[in-house]
Structures are given as structure tokens and as C-alpha cells.
Design an enzyme around this catalytic site. Structure first.
Site, PDB file in Angstrom:
ATOM      1  N   TRP A 156       0.810  -1.208   0.000  1.00 38.10           N
ATOM      2  CA  TRP A 156       0.000   0.000   0.000  1.00 38.10           C
ATOM      3  C   TRP A 156       0.845   1.260   0.000  1.00 38.10           C
ATOM      4  O   TRP A 156       0.553   2.209  -0.739  1.00 38.10           O
ATOM      5  CB  TRP A 156      -1.001  -0.007   1.160  1.00 38.10           C
TER       6      TRP A 156
ATOM      7  N   ASP B  35      -1.638   6.507   6.469  1.00 34.41           N
ATOM      8  CA  ASP B  35      -2.699   5.658   5.926  1.00 34.41           C
ATOM      9  C   ASP B  35      -3.003   4.596   6.984  1.00 34.41           C
ATOM     10  O   ASP B  35      -2.223   3.674   7.185  1.00 34.41           O
ATOM     11  CB  ASP B  35      -2.216   5.019   4.621  1.00 34.41           C
TER      12      ASP B  35
ATOM     13  N   LYS C 256     -12.571  -1.515   5.962  1.00 35.75           N
ATOM     14  CA  LYS C 256     -11.811  -2.488   6.749  1.00 35.75           C
ATOM     15  C   LYS C 256     -12.328  -2.505   8.193  1.00 35.75           C
ATOM     16  O   LYS C 256     -12.762  -3.520   8.685  1.00 35.75           O
ATOM     17  CB  LYS C 256     -10.314  -2.171   6.739  1.00 35.75           C
TER      18      LYS C 256
END
Ligand SMILES: *Cc1c(COP(=O)(O)O)cnc(C)c1O
Length: 362
Positions: free
Chosen positions: A105, A176, A200
Site C-alpha cells: 500500500w 494511511d 476495513k
């Protein structure tokens, strides 16, 4: 209904009580005669839902009053562009963004950032296969970066920061937290910007949470779209354009649920215990392996491999037969992955551990 446990990395499991409440309120929210999906985002009903969600989130994470809570769209990947568009203007052009590369990511963030600014990868754990966070002493930060971007939980690689980096106060720390926000205590004041896709650990896909310090709202490049310009969004209380209303409603129910569970500190204790149970089963012998250095093992996303990978399909089929779903690893790394977010009860982790032991013939 069959009892299952859903280990998907995202969109992921939601608390059963939340889904039940949403079902009960689906056709008629609080006597309004309307579903939340049908409400004007400017009407008093939805305004009250929105306000409560913001207040509960502020309380849960103890978000200081000089931070705005923005509900946006476009996901975590959208923010990889939205952030440079909003922050690169802090420095003369072309600005430099520092990144720490700890997995898939952050890698995507680096690629996207390079479209808007110079990119400096200040540290990377690529050489060890993304199995750790490079120690802060080794980071080669720029002197005048527009900001430093980190991914505090790498969802695919299963690597989680166990510290909040302390850096030059003139360089905002952007994190993040898509896959572990609300799972552990954080000190929001150490960050300039925190962002997270909702699917999530917050709620349904389609909602993106951005927590941003007031002094960072107004440094956008001229090309920044108005609907993603933080100052504009903040001035309109996340309603410059139509927000993802139903997703905000569900997120609000999740926040209320978290408060009822005892808040973030109680969730963190449960998450520590869940992760301990699972890693202990994976480490019991070499039938399974998790390659991440113990200090950086994610409490939320647990990738693992079978020693004999020819058994992968058999393992997944057996798991499915027991109602243990979505354990297949991300296609880029293979193997297995169990995501054990807040809404995964300890019974689900125990059921997985029992199956791991049984499959290994223990
Ligand atoms: C899932 C995820 C993203 C991407 O989110 P989208 O909503 O699909 O854009 C970004 N970062 C992390 C850490 C994630 O887990």
C-alpha cells in the site's frame, strides 16, 4: 442462517448488532417514515446522524479540537492523489514528498505521489521482503518535504508500526490507517493527517475518513478538485457535494457499538488477545509460517503460508466447510491471510485456531 466467520481483508466483517439495527431501521428510521438512503443530506434527520457520528468518532479517538473530521469518497487510493494535491502547495514547486516504503500500500502511494511531486523514498524494507518497519534512525528524510507519508498497517504484507514516528514539527506526518484505525490507541496529535478507507474497520465501502489538522487545510495546488479540497470540504461540513450518506450512517452505528464495547482501549485489549492466539498457533511448529518480524506483526491482518503449498486448496476447502471464509491470501503474495478486525469475535479466531491445529494434525 449458517454460522460463519468472515476473515476478508475488506470489505470486511461488520458487528452483527450493527447489521441487525440497520435491518430494523431499513424501512423507517426513527419514525421518519424514510430509509436513511432516501433522506436529503441537508434534512434534519440526516444532519443529526452525521453530527452524532462525528461526535462519537471524536470521542473514541480523542481527536483534538484543532482537527477536522472529513467524510469523503474515493477510497484510500483516491487519497494518494488527494493528499499531494492538498499539501504539495506547502512548499515551492516542485515540492518533495517523503515516503517510507513498507509494503504494497505504501508502494502504491509512492507511485501516485510521483504524479504530483518529487518523491523521496526515505527508507524501504523491500530488501527483506517487507517483513519489518525500517528503524527510524535509518530514515533519510528530506530537509523541506511537504510531508512524510507512512502506512501504519500494511494490509497485504501484515506489517504494523508499533510506534508513532517523531519528526521535524514543520513536516506533517500523514498516515494511511485504512486497515487498523480504531483497533488501538493512537495519539492523533502526532499526525498532521490520518486517512482510512472505511471498508476495513469502520463500515461499508464508499466512505473515506480524513482527519486533518486545521493548519493543513489550505495548501492545495490550483489543480485540486473543489470536491476534494480539504478547506472547501471542511467549510461545508463534508457536504460540499452529496456525501455517502448510508455509509456514514453505518459508520455511525459502528462508532456507537465501539463505545458500548468499552471504547478503543477495550478493543485494543481484545485485539491483542486475538492476535496472540492466532500467531501462537502459526508459530507452534513449522507447518505454518508468518515471515514478519514479531515486533511488527499486524494485529489486524495475518498473512501465513503452509509449509507444503500443494495443500493450499485442501486447506481452503476444509476451512470453508467449517464456515471459515475468505482466508485466501492476496494474489500478489499468495498463501493465506486472516483479517481479524474489531468486528471479528474471539470465537472466530478460536475456531480458526482449532482448524489450524486440526489440519496440521496436532
Ligand atoms: C484497502 C486499503 C487501501 C485502498 O483503499 P480503497 O478504498 O480500495 O482505495 C489503501 N490503503 C490501505 C492500507 C488499505 O488497506
Amino acid at each position: 442462517m449458517t454460522k460463519i466467520f468472515n476473515f476478508s481483508a475488506g470489505p470486511a466483517v461488520l458487528p452483527r448488532e450493527v447489521l441487525q439495527q440497520a435491518a430494523d431501521e431499513m424501512l423507517d428510521w426513527h419514525g421518519s417514515g424514510m430509509s436513511v438512503m432516501e433522506m436529503s443530506h441537508r434534512g434534519p434527520e440526516f444532519i443529526s446522524i452525521h453530527k452524532q457520528a462525528v461526535a462519537d468518532l471524536r470521542e473514541l479517538l480523542a481527536i483534538p479540537s484543532n482537527y477536522k473530521i472529513l467524510f469523503q469518497q474515493g477510497g484510500g487510493l483516491g487519497q494518494n492523489a488527494v493528499i499531494p494535491l492538498n499539501l504539495a502547495g506547502r512548499r515551492p514547486q516542485p515540492a518533495t514528498i517523503d515516503y517510507i516504503h513498507t509494503g504494497s500500500w505504501s508502494g502504491k502511494s509512492i507511485k501516485e505521489g510521483a504524479r504530483y511531486a518529487r518523491v523521496n523514498v526515505a527508507a524501504s524494507s523491500e530488501a527483506n521482503g517487507f517483513t519489518s518497519v525500517p528503524p527510524q534512525e535509518s530514515w533519510k528524510l528530506s530537509k523541506d518535504a511537504a510531508y512524510l507519508h507512512i502506512c501504519t498497517n500494511e494490509t497485504i504484507d501484515g506489517v504494523e508500526y508499533d510506534f508513532a514516528p517523531a519528526i521535524d514539527p514543520d513536516v506533517p506526518l500523514v498516515a494511511d490507517m485504512s486497515s487498523h484505525i480504531l483497533s488501538r490507541n493512537i495519539d492523533v496529535s502526532k499526525y498532521g493527517v490520518i486517512f482510512a478507507g472505511a471498508q476495513k474497520n469502520i463500515g461499508p465501502a464508499g466512505l473515506t475518513l480524513v482527519i486533518v489538522r486545521d493548519d493543513l487545510l489550505d495548501h492545495a495546488l490550483p489543480a485540486c478538485p473543489s470536491a476534494f479540497h480539504w478547506k472547501t470540504v471542511a467549510e461545508h461540513d463534508s457536504m460540499f457535494n452529496t456525501p455517502p450518506t448510508y455509509a456514514i450512517y453505518i459508520a455511525g452505528l459502528v462508532f456507537a457499538w465501539l463505545k458500548k464495547q468499552g471504547g478503543i482501549a477495550a478493543m485494543e485489549q481484545r485485539n491483542i488477545e486475538k492476535a496472540r492466539l492466532l500467531y501462537q498457533a502459526l508459530d507452534a511448529d513449522d507447518f505454518y509460517s508468518n515471515r514478519v518480524a514479531p515486533a511488527y506483526r499486524s494485529r489486524m491482518n495475518v498473512p501465513f503460508y503452509l509449509r507444503d503449498e500443494s495443500l493450499n486448496e485442501k486447506f481452503l476447502a476444509g476451512a470453508k466447510a467449517r464456515g471459515l471464509l475468505q482466508l485466501k491470501g492476496h494474489k500478489s503474495v499468495g498463501g493465506m491471510r486472516a483479517s481479524i478486525y474489531n468486528a471479528m469475535p474471539i470465537e472466530g479466531v478460536q475456531a480458526l485456531v482449532d482448524y489450524l491445529n486440526e489440519f496440521a494434525g496436532r
